[in-house]
Design an enzyme around this catalytic site. Sequence first.
Site, mmCIF file in Angstrom:
data_model
loop_
_atom_site.group_PDB
_atom_site.id
_atom_site.type_symbol
_atom_site.label_atom_id
_atom_site.label_comp_id
_atom_site.label_asym_id
_atom_site.label_seq_id
_atom_site.Cartn_x
_atom_site.Cartn_y
_atom_site.Cartn_z
ATOM 1 N N CYS A 139 0.814 -1.201 0.000
ATOM 2 C CA CYS A 139 0.000 0.000 0.000
ATOM 3 C C CYS A 139 0.859 1.267 0.000
ATOM 4 C CB CYS A 139 -0.958 -0.038 1.188
ATOM 5 S SG CYS A 139 -2.314 1.140 1.119
ATOM 6 N N HIS A 182 0.572 1.708 -3.584
ATOM 7 C CA HIS A 182 -0.767 2.233 -3.803
ATOM 8 C C HIS A 182 -0.690 3.436 -4.742
ATOM 9 C CE1 HIS A 182 -4.656 4.146 -2.956
ATOM 10 N NE2 HIS A 182 -5.049 2.927 -2.626
#
Length: 452
Positions: free
Chosen positions: A369, A389
């Site tokens: 992420c 991410h």
Amino acid sequence: MEPLFCLLSPAPSKLSLIRPSSSVVASATSFSSLSFASMACPPQRKTSTTRQSSSKLAKAPSPTLPASNEDPAALSSVPPKKVLVPIGFGTEEMEAVIIIDVLRRAGAEVIVASVEPQLEIEAASRMRLVADTSIANCSNEIFDLVALPKITSKQAADKRLYGAICAAPAVTLLPWGLLRRKQTTCHPAFVDKLPTFWAVKSNVQVSGELTTSRGPGTSFEFALSLAEQLFGESIANEVGELLLLRTADDLCRKDEFNEVEWSIDHKPRVLIPVANGSEEIEIVTIVDILRRAKLEVVVASIEKSVQILASRGTKIIADKLIGDAAESIYDLIILPGEIAGAKRLQKSKVLKKLLKEQDAAGRIYGAVCSSPAVLHSQGLLKDKKATAHPSVVSQLTNEVVNGAKVVIDGKLITSKGLATVTDFAMAIVRKLFGHARARSIAEGLVFDYPWT
């Protein structure tokens, strides 16, 4: 005590959801549960808290905070839909946390209640979760405590929505006669108990007011189906996009560069540092899968307390404080994501020292992420290929691989996060133990995993 989820929505779309423990080999005769009947709520609002940000990184409200960043006065006449999630010893943490996280993203006010004498429970893979309140404290609010067969039968008789995941369709709903003339799915280990004519192999099956699903690996699809039934298709689609589900389908599972063996001659030890604001889906999924694969996993809080409040309001108790964890050496260090949590991880001097030592010793490290940005800030992505991410990719100056859920470069492993984190954890299992072990874990999860 097996956990039960009871999801509340405006009449007539009331939803009662049952879920068994994660151990599908446990005796079906030991199943017992609690349920709650819901009272009618006002009509649903037509906006969602997911609209407030183009990124999944907007922090979800805790149960004691407003359920939206929108003007409270504008929402005061339209309370959010309420969801009660009872948890107990043996709760399957992946299923529980994914359902909680997804429904909070959809705009529901989710309260986690313990059916045990204490708020803290140990879940199936030894993750410790803390409920918001006890089940007894909910009885005087908008819930009525009743026996499970009575409330579920009433849900079915009134044509209101009810559902079950994993083994529950076969071991609970079937004996109570609640699967009559309903197409149903469940965990493969129990599908032979379903009426042959009505059994289906789909990951999620909606049959009238009944929704069923197969297991931890289908929890995202299950939760999104529930979100769609509660809030509508457009909201469910928005949440799916935030979870990287809609785009992840088009990505390859893994890209690997500078391939080396991850050879470890002992039981691998894994450190997962966590902080207030870390993403609970990523924490729980990584821990659950790696523990299923028999790795020794230590969850360490960088906060002053072992208890952290994750990004969507889930309370998690770590195994140790980071200072105590730092006394050991780890074969892998994995950073979970979410911007708020990643920023706190970046400030930890103890963690920074551990990561530098990990790299210098040639041991494995990784992040999902937004946390690849933490590695980047410490120079640990230099000359490495990675992914992250979409909200933080622009912060990385190394080569970013956008077309994969997981990128491995030597002894670095990164992933986009959320719905790709299962692939991330499975890639670790495969690198350490080979395809056969990974496939065995995937089958237990009911997770779609490649044959080769």
